[in-house]
Design a protein around this motif. Sequence first.
Motif, PDB file in Angstrom:
ATOM      1  N   HIS A   1       4.943  -6.337  -6.086  1.00 23.09           N
ATOM      2  CA  HIS A   1       4.762  -5.048  -6.083  1.00 23.09           C
ATOM      3  C   HIS A   1       4.376  -4.508  -7.626  1.00 23.09           C
ATOM      4  O   HIS A   1       3.538  -3.661  -7.911  1.00 23.09           O
ATOM      5  CB  HIS A   1       6.076  -4.304  -5.790  1.00 23.09           C
ATOM      6  CG  HIS A   1       6.204  -4.332  -4.330  1.00 23.09           C
ATOM      7  ND1 HIS A   1       7.522  -4.941  -3.759  1.00 23.09           N
ATOM      8  CD2 HIS A   1       5.504  -4.037  -3.110  1.00 23.09           C
ATOM      9  CE1 HIS A   1       7.420  -4.863  -2.391  1.00 23.09           C
ATOM     10  NE2 HIS A   1       6.367  -4.202  -1.945  1.00 23.09           N
TER      11      HIS A   1
ATOM     12  N   VAL B   1       2.368   1.537  -3.814  1.00 20.61           N
ATOM     13  CA  VAL B   1       1.028   2.027  -4.453  1.00 20.61           C
ATOM     14  C   VAL B   1       0.611   3.559  -4.257  1.00 20.61           C
ATOM     15  O   VAL B   1       0.606   4.196  -5.251  1.00 20.61           O
ATOM     16  CB  VAL B   1      -0.116   1.069  -4.733  1.00 20.61           C
ATOM     17  CG1 VAL B   1      -1.274   1.485  -5.245  1.00 20.61           C
ATOM     18  CG2 VAL B   1       0.386  -0.209  -5.311  1.00 20.61           C
ATOM     19  N   GLY B   2       0.463   3.837  -2.898  1.00 22.64           N
ATOM     20  CA  GLY B   2       0.108   5.115  -2.587  1.00 22.64           C
ATOM     21  C   GLY B   2       1.204   6.399  -2.861  1.00 22.64           C
ATOM     22  O   GLY B   2       0.830   7.333  -3.385  1.00 22.64           O
ATOM     23  N   HIS B   3       2.442   5.797  -3.145  1.00 22.69           N
ATOM     24  CA  HIS B   3       3.488   6.766  -3.563  1.00 22.69           C
ATOM     25  C   HIS B   3       3.231   7.338  -4.957  1.00 22.69           C
ATOM     26  O   HIS B   3       3.780   8.417  -5.162  1.00 22.69           O
ATOM     27  CB  HIS B   3       4.867   6.109  -3.384  1.00 22.69           C
ATOM     28  CG  HIS B   3       6.043   7.122  -4.082  1.00 22.69           C
ATOM     29  ND1 HIS B   3       6.619   7.872  -3.110  1.00 22.69           N
ATOM     30  CD2 HIS B   3       6.710   7.080  -5.047  1.00 22.69           C
ATOM     31  CE1 HIS B   3       7.453   8.667  -3.896  1.00 22.69           C
ATOM     32  NE2 HIS B   3       7.673   8.202  -4.854  1.00 22.69           N
TER      33      HIS B   3
ATOM     34  N   SER C   1       0.917  -1.228   0.233  1.00 26.58           N
ATOM     35  CA  SER C   1       0.022   0.167  -0.072  1.00 26.58           C
ATOM     36  C   SER C   1       0.977   1.000  -0.055  1.00 26.58           C
ATOM     37  O   SER C   1       0.465   2.364  -0.438  1.00 26.58           O
ATOM     38  CB  SER C   1      -1.055  -0.040   1.346  1.00 26.58           C
ATOM     39  OG  SER C   1      -0.267  -0.104   2.491  1.00 26.58           O
ATOM     40  N   GLU C   2       2.062   1.220   0.716  1.00 25.61           N
ATOM     41  CA  GLU C   2       2.982   2.421   0.618  1.00 25.61           C
ATOM     42  C   GLU C   2       3.360   2.602  -0.776  1.00 25.61           C
ATOM     43  O   GLU C   2       3.698   3.781  -1.307  1.00 25.61           O
ATOM     44  CB  GLU C   2       4.058   2.160   1.603  1.00 25.61           C
ATOM     45  CG  GLU C   2       3.530   2.130   3.138  1.00 25.61           C
ATOM     46  CD  GLU C   2       3.092   0.939   3.547  1.00 25.61           C
ATOM     47  OE1 GLU C   2       2.805   0.874   4.962  1.00 25.61           O
ATOM     48  OE2 GLU C   2       2.834   0.020   3.100  1.00 25.61           O
TER      49      GLU C   2
ATOM     50  N   GLN D   1       0.002   7.398  -6.065  1.00 22.15           N
ATOM     51  CA  GLN D   1      -1.466   7.653  -6.509  1.00 22.15           C
ATOM     52  C   GLN D   1      -1.365   9.116  -7.069  1.00 22.15           C
ATOM     53  O   GLN D   1      -0.566  10.128  -6.584  1.00 22.15           O
ATOM     54  CB  GLN D   1      -2.064   7.804  -5.104  1.00 22.15           C
ATOM     55  CG  GLN D   1      -3.535   8.053  -4.927  1.00 22.15           C
ATOM     56  CD  GLN D   1      -4.248   7.976  -3.503  1.00 22.15           C
ATOM     57  OE1 GLN D   1      -3.331   7.765  -2.660  1.00 22.15           O
ATOM     58  NE2 GLN D   1      -5.304   7.773  -3.761  1.00 22.15           N
TER      59      GLN D   1
ATOM     60  N   ALA E   1      -3.043  -1.054 -10.153  1.00 21.03           N
ATOM     61  CA  ALA E   1      -3.546   0.289  -9.903  1.00 21.03           C
ATOM     62  C   ALA E   1      -3.271   1.393 -10.915  1.00 21.03           C
ATOM     63  O   ALA E   1      -3.987   2.350 -10.932  1.00 21.03           O
ATOM     64  CB  ALA E   1      -2.665   0.878  -8.855  1.00 21.03           C
ATOM     65  N   HIS E   2      -2.585   1.113 -12.060  1.00 22.25           N
ATOM     66  CA  HIS E   2      -2.139   1.843 -13.087  1.00 22.25           C
ATOM     67  C   HIS E   2      -2.453   1.354 -14.350  1.00 22.25           C
ATOM     68  O   HIS E   2      -1.413   0.928 -15.139  1.00 22.25           O
ATOM     69  CB  HIS E   2      -0.858   2.624 -12.849  1.00 22.25           C
ATOM     70  CG  HIS E   2      -0.577   3.346 -11.737  1.00 22.25           C
ATOM     71  ND1 HIS E   2      -1.083   4.902 -11.867  1.00 22.25           N
ATOM     72  CD2 HIS E   2      -0.133   2.971 -10.428  1.00 22.25           C
ATOM     73  CE1 HIS E   2      -0.881   5.155 -10.689  1.00 22.25           C
ATOM     74  NE2 HIS E   2      -0.352   4.300  -9.735  1.00 22.25           N
TER      75      HIS E   2
END
Length: 74
Positions: free
Chosen positions: A31, A10-12, A7-8, A14, A38-39
Amino acid sequence: HIPILVSEIVGHFQGVELSLFIDGTLGAGGHAEAILQAHPEIERFLGFDRDSSALEIAKGRLIAFKNKTQFIHA
Protein backbone atom coordinates in the motif's frame (compact mmCIF):
# COMPACT_ATOMS: atom_id res chain seq x y z
CA HIS A 1 3.10 -10.30 -1.59
CA ILE A 2 0.12 -8.84 -3.39
CA PRO A 3 -1.76 -6.24 -1.34
CA ILE A 4 -5.54 -6.16 -1.48
CA LEU A 5 -7.82 -3.13 -1.79
CA VAL A 6 -5.01 -1.01 -3.27
CA SER A 7 -7.29 0.94 -5.60
CA GLU A 8 -9.67 1.64 -2.70
CA ILE A 9 -6.84 2.92 -0.50
CA VAL A 10 -5.35 5.11 -3.24
CA GLY A 11 -8.81 6.30 -4.27
CA HIS A 12 -9.53 7.45 -0.72
CA PHE A 13 -6.74 10.02 -1.04
CA GLN A 14 -7.50 11.06 -4.64
CA GLY A 15 -7.52 14.83 -4.98
CA VAL A 16 -5.87 15.28 -1.57
CA GLU A 17 -2.48 17.01 -1.37
CA LEU A 18 -0.28 15.00 1.00
CA SER A 19 3.02 16.12 2.48
CA LEU A 20 3.31 13.69 5.42
CA PHE A 21 1.90 10.18 5.48
CA ILE A 22 2.01 7.83 8.48
CA ASP A 23 1.37 4.13 7.91
CA GLY A 24 0.85 2.36 11.24
CA THR A 25 0.76 -1.12 9.68
CA LEU A 26 3.39 -0.99 6.95
CA GLY A 27 3.77 -4.74 6.41
CA ALA A 28 5.59 -5.53 3.17
CA GLY A 29 4.95 -2.02 1.82
CA GLY A 30 2.46 -2.72 -0.98
CA HIS A 31 0.00 0.00 0.00
CA ALA A 32 2.88 2.35 0.78
CA GLU A 33 4.32 1.85 -2.69
CA ALA A 34 0.97 2.61 -4.33
CA ILE A 35 0.43 5.73 -2.21
CA LEU A 36 3.95 7.03 -2.86
CA GLN A 37 3.55 6.46 -6.60
CA ALA A 38 0.17 8.20 -6.66
CA HIS A 39 1.38 11.12 -4.52
CA PRO A 40 4.85 12.28 -5.55
CA GLU A 41 4.25 15.43 -3.46
CA ILE A 42 4.71 13.41 -0.24
CA GLU A 43 7.79 14.78 1.48
CA ARG A 44 7.96 12.30 4.35
CA PHE A 45 6.50 8.82 4.72
CA LEU A 46 6.73 7.11 8.11
CA GLY A 47 6.12 3.36 8.16
CA PHE A 48 5.62 1.48 11.42
CA ASP A 49 5.53 -2.26 11.92
CA ARG A 50 6.18 -4.70 14.77
CA ASP A 51 7.56 -7.31 12.38
CA SER A 52 11.22 -6.58 11.66
CA SER A 53 11.20 -9.02 8.72
CA ALA A 54 8.31 -7.13 7.12
CA LEU A 55 10.18 -3.85 7.60
CA GLU A 56 13.18 -5.26 5.75
CA ILE A 57 10.96 -6.37 2.87
CA ALA A 58 9.34 -2.93 2.77
CA LYS A 59 12.73 -1.20 2.76
CA GLY A 60 13.71 -3.16 -0.34
CA ARG A 61 10.36 -2.60 -2.03
CA LEU A 62 10.44 1.16 -1.35
CA ILE A 63 14.10 1.77 -2.22
CA ALA A 64 13.07 4.20 -4.98
CA PHE A 65 11.60 6.42 -2.26
CA LYS A 66 14.55 6.20 0.15
CA ASN A 67 14.87 9.98 0.45
CA LYS A 68 11.38 10.35 1.88
CA THR A 69 10.77 7.12 3.80
CA GLN A 70 11.54 6.26 7.39
CA PHE A 71 10.97 2.79 8.87
CA ILE A 72 10.17 2.38 12.56
CA HIS A 73 10.12 -0.94 14.40
CA ALA A 74 7.31 -0.47 16.88
